[in-house]
Structures are given as structure tokens and as C-alpha cells.
Design a protein around this motif. Structure first.
Motif, PDB file in Angstrom:
ATOM      1  N   ILE A 168      16.255  52.040  33.991  1.00  0.00           N
ATOM      2  CA  ILE A 168      15.748  53.370  34.335  1.00  0.00           C
ATOM      3  C   ILE A 168      14.232  53.337  34.485  1.00  0.00           C
ATOM      4  O   ILE A 168      13.670  53.944  35.408  1.00  0.00           O
ATOM      5  CB  ILE A 168      16.179  54.391  33.266  1.00  0.00           C
ATOM      6  N   ARG A 169      13.559  52.617  33.596  1.00  0.00           N
ATOM      7  CA  ARG A 169      12.108  52.558  33.674  1.00  0.00           C
ATOM      8  C   ARG A 169      11.652  51.825  34.939  1.00  0.00           C
ATOM      9  O   ARG A 169      10.631  52.197  35.539  1.00  0.00           O
ATOM     10  CB  ARG A 169      11.557  51.867  32.426  1.00  0.00           C
ATOM     11  N   LYS A 170      12.380  50.812  35.340  1.00  0.00           N
ATOM     12  CA  LYS A 170      12.041  50.134  36.593  1.00  0.00           C
ATOM     13  C   LYS A 170      12.249  51.062  37.785  1.00  0.00           C
ATOM     14  O   LYS A 170      11.426  51.092  38.721  1.00  0.00           O
ATOM     15  CB  LYS A 170      12.887  48.873  36.743  1.00  0.00           C
ATOM     16  N   ALA A 171      13.351  51.831  37.744  1.00  0.00           N
ATOM     17  CA  ALA A 171      13.588  52.786  38.829  1.00  0.00           C
ATOM     18  C   ALA A 171      12.512  53.863  38.857  1.00  0.00           C
ATOM     19  O   ALA A 171      12.075  54.308  39.933  1.00  0.00           O
ATOM     20  CB  ALA A 171      14.970  53.413  38.667  1.00  0.00           C
ATOM     21  N   LEU A 172      12.073  54.311  37.681  1.00  0.00           N
ATOM     22  CA  LEU A 172      11.002  55.308  37.614  1.00  0.00           C
ATOM     23  C   LEU A 172       9.728  54.794  38.267  1.00  0.00           C
ATOM     24  O   LEU A 172       9.050  55.527  39.009  1.00  0.00           O
ATOM     25  CB  LEU A 172      10.733  55.679  36.156  1.00  0.00           C
ATOM     26  N   LYS A 173       9.372  53.552  37.996  1.00  0.00           N
ATOM     27  CA  LYS A 173       8.167  52.989  38.591  1.00  0.00           C
ATOM     28  C   LYS A 173       8.274  52.941  40.111  1.00  0.00           C
ATOM     29  O   LYS A 173       7.303  53.213  40.833  1.00  0.00           O
ATOM     30  CB  LYS A 173       7.917  51.591  38.031  1.00  0.00           C
ATOM     31  N   PHE A 182      10.087  54.939  42.049  1.00  0.00           N
ATOM     32  CA  PHE A 182       9.984  56.302  42.588  1.00  0.00           C
ATOM     33  C   PHE A 182       8.554  56.823  42.470  1.00  0.00           C
ATOM     34  O   PHE A 182       8.055  57.489  43.389  1.00  0.00           O
ATOM     35  CB  PHE A 182      10.943  57.231  41.852  1.00  0.00           C
ATOM     36  N   GLU A 183       7.886  56.544  41.353  1.00  0.00           N
ATOM     37  CA  GLU A 183       6.546  57.088  41.150  1.00  0.00           C
ATOM     38  C   GLU A 183       5.501  56.435  42.049  1.00  0.00           C
ATOM     39  O   GLU A 183       4.573  57.106  42.508  1.00  0.00           O
ATOM     40  CB  GLU A 183       6.139  56.906  39.681  1.00  0.00           C
ATOM     41  N   HIS A 184       5.650  55.137  42.318  1.00  0.00           N
ATOM     42  CA  HIS A 184       4.618  54.418  43.051  1.00  0.00           C
ATOM     43  C   HIS A 184       4.963  54.148  44.515  1.00  0.00           C
ATOM     44  O   HIS A 184       4.046  53.977  45.347  1.00  0.00           O
ATOM     45  CB  HIS A 184       4.315  53.082  42.362  1.00  0.00           C
ATOM     46  N   ARG A 185       6.251  54.131  44.839  1.00  0.00           N
ATOM     47  CA  ARG A 185       6.618  53.753  46.201  1.00  0.00           C
ATOM     48  C   ARG A 185       7.322  54.856  46.972  1.00  0.00           C
ATOM     49  O   ARG A 185       7.444  54.744  48.205  1.00  0.00           O
ATOM     50  CB  ARG A 185       7.520  52.507  46.162  1.00  0.00           C
ATOM     51  N   GLN A 186       7.785  55.900  46.313  1.00  0.00           N
ATOM     52  CA  GLN A 186       8.475  56.973  47.033  1.00  0.00           C
ATOM     53  C   GLN A 186       7.736  58.301  46.949  1.00  0.00           C
ATOM     54  O   GLN A 186       7.628  59.013  47.951  1.00  0.00           O
ATOM     55  CB  GLN A 186       9.913  57.128  46.496  1.00  0.00           C
ATOM     56  N   LEU A 187       7.262  58.641  45.746  1.00  0.00           N
ATOM     57  CA  LEU A 187       6.620  59.953  45.606  1.00  0.00           C
ATOM     58  C   LEU A 187       5.317  60.074  46.403  1.00  0.00           C
ATOM     59  O   LEU A 187       5.148  61.068  47.136  1.00  0.00           O
ATOM     60  CB  LEU A 187       6.375  60.243  44.126  1.00  0.00           C
ATOM     61  N   PRO A 188       4.376  59.124  46.338  1.00  0.00           N
ATOM     62  CA  PRO A 188       3.144  59.273  47.139  1.00  0.00           C
ATOM     63  C   PRO A 188       3.402  59.353  48.642  1.00  0.00           C
ATOM     64  O   PRO A 188       2.833  60.234  49.306  1.00  0.00           O
ATOM     65  CB  PRO A 188       2.331  58.025  46.760  1.00  0.00           C
ATOM     66  N   PRO A 189       4.247  58.472  49.229  1.00  0.00           N
ATOM     67  CA  PRO A 189       4.507  58.635  50.671  1.00  0.00           C
ATOM     68  C   PRO A 189       5.187  59.959  51.014  1.00  0.00           C
ATOM     69  O   PRO A 189       4.895  60.552  52.071  1.00  0.00           O
ATOM     70  CB  PRO A 189       5.420  57.446  50.997  1.00  0.00           C
ATOM     71  N   ALA A 190       6.082  60.420  50.141  1.00  0.00           N
ATOM     72  CA  ALA A 190       6.762  61.693  50.421  1.00  0.00           C
ATOM     73  C   ALA A 190       5.769  62.845  50.415  1.00  0.00           C
ATOM     74  O   ALA A 190       5.832  63.745  51.273  1.00  0.00           O
ATOM     75  CB  ALA A 190       7.873  61.928  49.394  1.00  0.00           C
ATOM     76  N   ARG A 191       4.847  62.843  49.476  1.00  0.00           N
ATOM     77  CA  ARG A 191       3.829  63.899  49.440  1.00  0.00           C
ATOM     78  C   ARG A 191       2.905  63.813  50.647  1.00  0.00           C
ATOM     79  O   ARG A 191       2.550  64.845  51.248  1.00  0.00           O
ATOM     80  CB  ARG A 191       3.027  63.784  48.147  1.00  0.00           C
TER      81      ARG A 191
END
Length: 416
Positions: free
Chosen positions: A344-349, A351-360
Motif C-alpha cells: 500500500i505504501r508503494k502504491a501511495l508513493k 499515486f502521490e508522485h506520478r499520478q496526482l501532480p500530472p492530474a492536477r
């Protein structure tokens, strides 16, 4: 410590039955997980019942391993229809008898009771740890529900602004009626989603209140975010901590001690208890005298005693087998929870670093393009949906992380 916790639980349970006042609203829990856990450990009827059970088992230690009460006897001889003697000239025997349990039986009984008290105490601790783990999981769900409401309101505002902008452009630019209708539908869907998310938050509040022993509609403070968790954990260290501090494993250890003491007691059943006594004899004529007695039961019922030994041996074997099984299962459960937490922690990283910034960034770019008339409505809505999906997935992963970490703490027997 147990009595103090019990007293606090009973006092707060009585206070919880009263209606919530202004003071309670001002001090409502929910801002952080510690406040909610504190309420749970004080108000939970389930925990209070386990504390009472442990307290009862502790008091049984004082009643175990004591010698039987002595027997006082009074015998009168030469009794006739007019009473004792003519009058009261017969013999009177005044005696005292005491059965003495030898061979260490009383110490073994006290040891068995103490082991059962330890098992009950560890069982109460296990109930507390399980309650705390459930509270932390539900609090994480409440936290996520509250954050989802904020995200839904933000999305509704953005879509309402888009719909308003399209209404202003309609008729004065290339915006057609279908785009206006589509924007209004999306804004309406966003408004409905806000209502649904608010309902989920209220449901989480009711679930959390019920878990900590409060009324379902009791107010909760707005959460200030997910609690920070220990970042570095090794599987070996958590497993070692679980072997040392897990209350369920400690309770099985105590039951093995209890079964061992019971087995030793059955071995001593072949050795009889001894009864000793003394009698003072009052004679109507002549000198008073006394007599002494000693007796014991003859252990002739060997079949019953052999059966008791077999029962005790089987019970001891079962207790040892349960202890081994729980130790093996505990290692496996710790490993399972640890590997899931790491995933889960790997998945969080990711999403936080590779999916959330580009989506925003995609939403910002599409919004600027739409405001300038360079991007269409479909592109803007697609970027909003993508960002929304990433944010909700992040919340779900946060809840899962908090839940798995709480499971690890429950298995380890305390805070990590």
C-alpha cells in the motif's frame, strides 16, 4: 491499575447516559485519533465487561488454595426425655476437627487460579487492543469521508463556474446549447455527489460514535488529517514484538500454566488429605480428660483418579497445541499485514508522485485553455474526472494504510 480503569469506565458510562450538553459539544472528540481512542477506552461497555471479568478472576486467587474451615463438635451423653443427665450430669465432649491439605495442593490451586487470572487480564488487554484497532480504522474512514466531502464541494464549485461561464458565452460565441446543457448536468451530478458524500460522512460519524460508546448523533470535531505513522518497520522486529507482547499469545501461555498445575493436582489425588482433631471430655464424676484423633481417606477409587489424570493430560496437551498454533498463526498474520502495508505504501508513493501532480497540472492546463476558448468542455470534464479518481483512490489507500498499521499494532500488542 485495573481498578482505576474500571472506575473510570463506570463513571464515564454513567455520564454518557445523560444528554449531551454544551460542555460536551465543546470537548467533542474527532480532531485527532488520540481523542477518539481515549473516549473509546473510557466508554466502551465491551471493554468494561472484560475489565470486570479480569477483576473477578483476580479476586478468585484469594479464594483459592486455602485450608477448609475447621469443624466444631459438641456431644452430650446420657440424654433422656428430661434432657441431658438427671439433670445435666452426663458427659459432654467438646471438640474441634481440621482437615489439612498436604503435599503442596494448596499452592498448586493458588497457582492455577493465578494463571487463570493472568489469562483473563491478557484477554482484557486483547479486547482493548482490538477495540483501539477498530477505532483507528473507522476514524480513518471518517477522515476520508470528511475529505471526500471537501473534494466534492470543490468540484461542484468548479463545475458551477464552468456552467455559468458557458451560459454567459451562449449566443455570443460558438458555444451551443448542448454544451450548456452538458455543463449543467455535470454541475448537477457534482451537487448530488456532495449530498451523497455528506451522507457517507454522517454514516461514518454514527459508526464511530457507536464504536466508542456514544450516541449515534453525538457531535464529532472535524478531523485534522490522517495521523502520522511510523515509516520504517521491519518484519522481524514486528514479529519479535508480537511473540513478546501479543496478549492472546500471553493468555495461551497462562492457560498452559493453568493446565500444568491442574495436571499436577490430579497426580496428588492419590495422596489423601489428613484430618486431625482434639476433644475435651467433661465427666460428671471423676477427672475430666481429653482425646485426639487423626484420620485420612483411603484412595480406593483408582479408576476415577486415573480418569481425572487422563482428562488433565489431554487438557494440557490441548493447551500446548493451541499455544503453538497461535504462535505460528501470529507470525503468519504479522507477515501478511506487513507485506500488505508495504504494498500500500508503494502504491501511495506512485499515486502521490506520478499520478496526482500530472492530474492536477492537466486540470489547470485544461481550465486555462477553456477560459481562453482554446479547449473544449469535454477535455475539461475528462481532466476533472481523472483528478477526481486519483484523489479518491489516494483516500482509499490512506484508509487502507491506517487499517493495516492498526492491525500490525494489534498483533504486536501495542504501539509500534
Amino acid at each position: 491499575m485495573t481498578l482505576r480503569r474500571l472506575g473510570l469506565s463506570l463513571l464515564v458510562l454513567a455520564a454518557a447516559a445523560a444528554p449531551a450538553g454544551a460542555g460536551e459539544r465543546a470537548a467533542a472528540p474527532g480532531a485527532n485519533v488520540e481523542s477518539v481512542v481515549g473516549f473509546a477506552t473510557r466508554l466502551s461497555p465491551e471493554l468494561a465487561a472484560s475489565i470486570l471479568d479480569a477483576d473477578a478472576a483476580a479476586h478468585r486467587v484469594g479464594a483459592a488454595g486455602v485450608q477448609p474451615d475447621p469443624t466444631f463438635t459438641l456431644q452430650a451423653w446420657d440424654v433422656n426425655s428430661k434432657g441431658v443427665g438427671q439433670p445435666w450430669i452426663g458427659q459432654r465432649w467438646i471438640g474441634l476437627e481440621q482437615t489439612v491439605r498436604l503435599w503442596g495442593k494448596t499452592d498448586l490451586e493458588k497457582g492455577v487460579a493465578a494463571a487463570e487470572a493472568d489469562a483473563a487480564r491478557h484477554g482484557s488487554h486483547a479486547v482493548e487492543l482490538d477495540l483501539v484497532a477498530r477505532v483507528k480504522t473507522v476514524y480513518a474512514q471518517y477522515n476520508a469521508a470528511h475529505r471526500a466531502v471537501e473534494l466534492a464541494i470543490s468540484l461542484r464549485q468548479r463545475l458551477e463556474e464552468v456552467a455559468e461561464l458557458l451560459r454567459l458565452r451562449y449566443g455570443a460565441s460558438s458555444v451551443n446549447q448542448q454544451e450548456v446543457i452538458k455543463a449543467e448536468l455535470e454541475a448537477a451530478n457534482a451537487a448530488a455527489d456532495v449530498v451523497r458524500r455528506e451522507g457517507e460522512e454522517k454514516s461514518a460519524v454514527a459508526r464511530l460514535n457507536a464504536l466508542i460508546g456514544r450516541q449515534a448523533q453525538a457531535p464529532l470535531a472535524a478531523p485534522k488529517g490522517f495521523p502520522a505513522l511510523k515509516a520504517r518497520l521491519t518484519l522481524a522486529s514486528v514479529q519479535e514484538m508480537a511473540r513478546s507482547y501479543n496478549p492472546q499469545l500471553a493468555a495461551t501461555h497462562a492457560r498452559v500454566r493453568s493446565a500444568t498445575g491442574t495436571k499436577e493436582l490430579t497426580d496428588l489425588n492419590y495422596y489423601p488429605d489428613v484430618t486431625v482433631g482434639a476433644t475435651y471430655v467433661q465427666r460428671p464424676v471423676g477427672q475430666d480428660s481429653g482425646q485426639f484423633l487423626i484420620g485420612f481417606k483411603v484412595p480406593l477409587q483408582y479408576e476415577a483418579k486415573d480418569a481425572e489424570q487422563r482428562v488433565a493430560s489431554a487438557s494440557l496437551g490441548a493447551a500446548e497445541a493451541r499455544n503453538d498454533a497461535l504462535r505460528i498463526r501470529l507470525d503468519g498474520e504479522v507477515a501478511e499485514a506487513w507485506f500488505r502495508l508495504e504494498a500500500i505504501r508503494k502504491a501511495l508513493k506512485i499515486f502521490e508522485h506520478r499520478q496526482l501532480p500530472p492530474a492536477r497540472l492537466s486540470v489547470e492546463t485544461a481550465q486555462k485553455g477553456f477560459d481562453a476558448g482554446a479547449a473544449d468542455l469535454a477535455t475539461l470534464l475528462e481532466t476533472e474526472r481523472r483528478l477526481r479518481a486519483v484523489e479518491l483512490e489516494l483516500l482509499a489507500l490512506r484508509v487502507e494504510e491506517q487499517s493495516r498499521f492498526a492491525d500490525l499494532e494489534r498483533l504486536a500488542g501495542g504501539s509500534l
